[in-house]
Structures are given as C-alpha cells and as structure tokens.
Design a protein around this motif. Structure first.
Motif, mmCIF file in Angstrom:
data_model
loop_
_atom_site.group_PDB
_atom_site.id
_atom_site.type_symbol
_atom_site.label_atom_id
_atom_site.label_comp_id
_atom_site.label_asym_id
_atom_site.label_seq_id
_atom_site.Cartn_x
_atom_site.Cartn_y
_atom_site.Cartn_z
ATOM 1 N N ARG A 135 0.810 -1.220 0.000
ATOM 2 C CA ARG A 135 0.000 0.000 0.000
ATOM 3 C C ARG A 135 0.848 1.277 0.000
ATOM 4 N NH1 ARG A 135 -4.360 -1.743 -1.931
ATOM 5 N NH2 ARG A 135 -5.291 0.273 -1.411
ATOM 6 N N LEU A 136 2.156 1.147 -0.173
ATOM 7 C CA LEU A 136 3.045 2.307 -0.207
ATOM 8 C C LEU A 136 3.479 2.599 -1.634
ATOM 9 C CD1 LEU A 136 5.376 1.505 2.833
ATOM 10 C CD2 LEU A 136 3.491 3.158 2.777
ATOM 11 N N MET A 137 3.642 3.878 -1.957
ATOM 12 C CA MET A 137 4.106 4.289 -3.276
ATOM 13 C C MET A 137 5.116 5.435 -3.118
ATOM 14 S SD MET A 137 1.960 5.582 -6.640
ATOM 15 C CE MET A 137 1.513 3.932 -7.177
ATOM 16 N N PRO A 138 6.419 5.147 -3.262
ATOM 17 C CA PRO A 138 7.426 6.203 -3.219
ATOM 18 C C PRO A 138 7.570 6.854 -4.585
ATOM 19 C CG PRO A 138 8.504 4.100 -3.457
ATOM 20 C CD PRO A 138 7.025 3.807 -3.395
ATOM 21 N N SER A 139 8.007 8.089 -4.617
ATOM 22 C CA SER A 139 8.185 8.783 -5.891
ATOM 23 C C SER A 139 9.241 9.861 -5.760
ATOM 24 C CB SER A 139 6.867 9.391 -6.374
ATOM 25 O OG SER A 139 6.391 10.365 -5.456
ATOM 26 N N VAL A 140 9.743 10.299 -6.905
ATOM 27 C CA VAL A 140 10.647 11.453 -6.968
ATOM 28 C C VAL A 140 9.984 12.496 -7.856
ATOM 29 C CG1 VAL A 140 12.764 10.167 -6.554
ATOM 30 C CG2 VAL A 140 11.922 10.410 -8.885
ATOM 31 N N ASN A 141 10.325 13.749 -7.640
ATOM 32 C CA ASN A 141 9.652 14.803 -8.398
ATOM 33 C C ASN A 141 10.539 16.026 -8.549
ATOM 34 O OD1 ASN A 141 9.039 16.464 -5.850
ATOM 35 N ND2 ASN A 141 8.028 14.523 -5.407
ATOM 36 N N GLY A 142 10.159 16.862 -9.498
ATOM 37 C CA GLY A 142 10.858 18.122 -9.721
ATOM 38 C C GLY A 142 9.947 19.080 -10.451
ATOM 39 N N GLY A 143 10.230 20.372 -10.336
ATOM 40 C CA GLY A 143 9.367 21.349 -10.988
ATOM 41 C C GLY A 143 9.947 22.742 -10.953
ATOM 42 N N VAL A 144 9.169 23.689 -11.432
ATOM 43 C CA VAL A 144 9.554 25.100 -11.453
ATOM 44 C C VAL A 144 8.357 25.936 -11.008
ATOM 45 C CG1 VAL A 144 11.267 24.816 -13.276
ATOM 46 C CG2 VAL A 144 8.909 25.324 -13.890
ATOM 47 N N TYR A 174 0.884 6.536 1.365
ATOM 48 C CA TYR A 174 0.179 5.327 1.796
ATOM 49 C C TYR A 174 -1.225 5.418 1.224
ATOM 50 C CZ TYR A 174 -2.346 1.885 4.500
ATOM 51 O OH TYR A 174 -3.133 0.820 4.855
ATOM 52 N N ILE A 175 -1.618 4.394 0.458
ATOM 53 C CA ILE A 175 -2.891 4.436 -0.259
ATOM 54 C C ILE A 175 -3.868 3.442 0.367
ATOM 55 C CG2 ILE A 175 -3.989 4.124 -2.500
ATOM 56 C CD1 ILE A 175 -1.202 4.852 -3.695
ATOM 57 N N ALA A 176 -4.933 3.960 0.938
ATOM 58 C CA ALA A 176 -5.926 3.116 1.597
ATOM 59 C C ALA A 176 -6.812 2.424 0.566
ATOM 60 C CB ALA A 176 -6.778 3.963 2.541
ATOM 61 N N ARG A 177 -7.560 1.441 1.013
ATOM 62 C CA ARG A 177 -8.426 0.676 0.113
ATOM 63 C C ARG A 177 -9.479 1.542 -0.559
ATOM 64 N NH1 ARG A 177 -6.093 -4.220 -0.945
ATOM 65 N NH2 ARG A 177 -5.172 -5.061 0.970
ATOM 66 N N ASN A 178 -9.913 2.585 0.136
ATOM 67 C CA ASN A 178 -10.950 3.451 -0.437
ATOM 68 C C ASN A 178 -10.379 4.544 -1.338
ATOM 69 O OD1 ASN A 178 -9.773 5.173 1.389
ATOM 70 N ND2 ASN A 178 -11.607 5.511 2.627
ATOM 71 N N GLY A 179 -9.056 4.526 -1.564
ATOM 72 C CA GLY A 179 -8.441 5.507 -2.447
ATOM 73 C C GLY A 179 -7.860 6.722 -1.745
ATOM 74 N N MET A 180 -8.244 6.927 -0.480
ATOM 75 C CA MET A 180 -7.657 8.037 0.283
ATOM 76 C C MET A 180 -6.162 7.794 0.456
ATOM 77 S SD MET A 180 -10.034 10.307 1.317
ATOM 78 C CE MET A 180 -9.504 10.950 2.890
ATOM 79 N N GLN A 181 -5.398 8.876 0.513
ATOM 80 C CA GLN A 181 -3.948 8.743 0.625
ATOM 81 C C GLN A 181 -3.408 9.622 1.755
ATOM 82 O OE1 GLN A 181 -2.075 9.592 -3.153
ATOM 83 N NE2 GLN A 181 -3.725 8.597 -4.309
ATOM 84 N N LEU A 182 -2.428 9.082 2.460
ATOM 85 C CA LEU A 182 -1.621 9.868 3.378
ATOM 86 C C LEU A 182 -0.257 10.039 2.732
ATOM 87 C CD1 LEU A 182 -2.464 8.119 6.779
ATOM 88 C CD2 LEU A 182 -3.523 10.159 5.802
ATOM 89 N N ARG A 183 0.307 11.239 2.790
ATOM 90 C CA ARG A 183 1.555 11.472 2.080
ATOM 91 C C ARG A 183 2.530 12.302 2.904
ATOM 92 N NH1 ARG A 183 0.801 13.365 -3.302
ATOM 93 N NH2 ARG A 183 3.021 13.891 -3.236
ATOM 94 N N ILE A 184 3.810 12.050 2.673
ATOM 95 C CA ILE A 184 4.899 12.836 3.240
ATOM 96 C C ILE A 184 5.767 13.303 2.075
ATOM 97 C CG2 ILE A 184 6.922 12.846 4.741
ATOM 98 C CD1 ILE A 184 5.639 10.621 6.354
ATOM 99 N N ASP A 185 6.103 14.584 2.055
ATOM 100 C CA ASP A 185 6.922 15.153 0.990
ATOM 101 C C ASP A 185 8.112 15.893 1.576
ATOM 102 O OD1 ASP A 185 5.207 15.049 -1.756
ATOM 103 O OD2 ASP A 185 3.863 15.345 -0.048
ATOM 104 N N ALA A 186 9.284 15.623 1.044
ATOM 105 C CA ALA A 186 10.491 16.400 1.360
ATOM 106 C C ALA A 186 10.904 17.109 0.073
ATOM 107 C CB ALA A 186 11.601 15.493 1.858
#
Length: 235
Positions: A135-144, A174-186
């Motif tokens: 149920r975890l999904m890590p990612s990397v990101n970038g932007g302007v 963290y993605i719950a069964r109902n689609g709700m998500q808890l997230r942490i961003d650095a």
C-alpha cells in the motif's frame, strides 16, 4: 530543524532506492493473492498539506525566517508512473529589517512579519510504477515556479519580490483501500537573492552588510517537510 529535514529527505530517498529494484521484479516469486504488489491507477487527487519550511540563512540575513507552512496540491496522472502536479504553499514568518548606513550594532531596526507564497508545477514519477508495495508508493519529483512576498522595497532598498524557483524532492504515499492517501513530501525549493547597492556601502564604523560585490546575487536552497491527506477526485 534543518538537520531533521535533511535526514527526513535522505530517509525518503533511501527508502525509494530500496523499493526501486524490488519494483523491477514486481510479483515474481509470489502468488497473485499473496503478492505485496497491487495494481493502482494514478488518477486525480487534491491534497491538503502542512509542515515546516527551513529557509536557509542568506548572506545578508534578510530572508524570511524558518516557519510553519500550509498548502494545497493537485495531481493528475498522465500515463504510466507519471503524474503532473500544481501546488500552492504559504509560510507566514518574519525577517530582519536592516538600515545599511547604521553601524553593525544598530543595523537591525525591526523584524516585520512577512508571508512567503510559493506556486509551482512539476512532474512526479512513482518508483514502483503503476503498483503499490504494501500500500506504499514512493516517488521522486521536480518542478519550477515562483516565490513571492508581494511587499514593496523596505527602507534599506531591499525587496524579496517575485523570484523564479525550481524544486526537487521525494514523496512517500500510503494508499488506503478506499483511495484516500496519506503522504509525506520532502522538497528543496531553490531561489536567488538579489541585494541593493546600499548593502555594499560602509557605515561610520567601516562595516558594511556585504563587502564582496560578487555576492550581489546568490542562490539558496530551502528544504520543506510536509504531511497531508489526498482525496481522489473525478474518479
């Protein structure tokens, strides 16, 4: 607090590196019903976030100080593990007001309140592809984007103004069964400070705010750590 943010960012990156090779083998060696991986469609979400912005001290010490922040974020999947995001953050704080012609001992003449507004957009790449791992999904990101305080120049001729900013970071959801998500961003927001000519003029005690004109424009990175809740929309 800045050390905590850096360690948190490093921890997210390490977790992502550990999950990336396991994502490559996906469900090999597991029965479908027992696999820790689950298919996940990256759709559209709206996130409400709060956290801390550790503004790095600038050379003249006139930057907004570290503070709490709050914001909103919108994500939309664009194919495969990728999604686009737009984000708005606001960090109310205070900064030093300097009188360049005063001596060093009397140079700070106030600490007015200020709010840093950040608007940006970018690309987010899920390291587990279109799957979650337990149920975890890590990612990397970038932007302007832009950072601004919408204030006029102060009595010392300094103005934060509106600045081009770019950012990079990592997220863990963290993605719950109902689609709700808890997230942490650095996230590290990087922007440039520009100082007026008055900051290089010597006062009566022969000191100046800045002495090296090569430092008229300097770049600084400002780490943030946020947590939030993401709500699926337009499913």
């Amino acid at each position: 607090m800045r050390l905590v943010l850096r360690r948190s960012a490093a921890a997210l990156s390490v977790a992502a590196l550990f999950l990336l090779p396991t994502a490559a083998v996906a469900q090999v060696g597991h029965l479908p019903s027992q696999s820790p991986y689950e298919d996940f469609k990256i759709g559209q979400t709206v996130s409400v976030m709060g956290g801390w912005l550790a503004v790095q001290r600038d050379l003249a010490d006139v930057a907004p100080k570290a503070s709490w922040l709050a914001g909103l974020r919108y994500d939309i999947g664009v194919g495969g593990p990728a999604s686009l995001f737009v984000r708005y953050l606001a960090a109310p704080s205070e900064r030093n007001l300097l009188a360049p012609t005063n001596t060093r001992a009397t140079r700070v003449i106030g600490t007015p309140s200020t709010t840093t507004h950040i608007v940006d957009a970018g690309l987010d790449i899920a390291l587990t592809g279109r799957k979650t791992w337990r149920r975890l999904m890590p990612s990397v990101n970038g932007g302007v984007g832009l950072a601004a305080d919408f204030a006029k120049a102060d009595t010392g001729a300094y103005r934060f103004g509106s600045k081009f900013a770019f950012n990079y970071g990592a997220s863990l959801r963290y993605i719950a069964r109902n689609g709700m998500q808890l997230r942490i961003d650095a996230t590290n927001f990087v922007w440039q400070y520009q100082y007026p000519d008055r900051y290089f003029v010597r006062a009566a005690d022969t000191t100046a705010i800045l002495t090296d004109t090569r430092n008229r424009e300097v770049w600084r990175g400002n780490w943030s750590l946020t947590g939030g809740v993401s709500i699926p929309v337009f499913r």
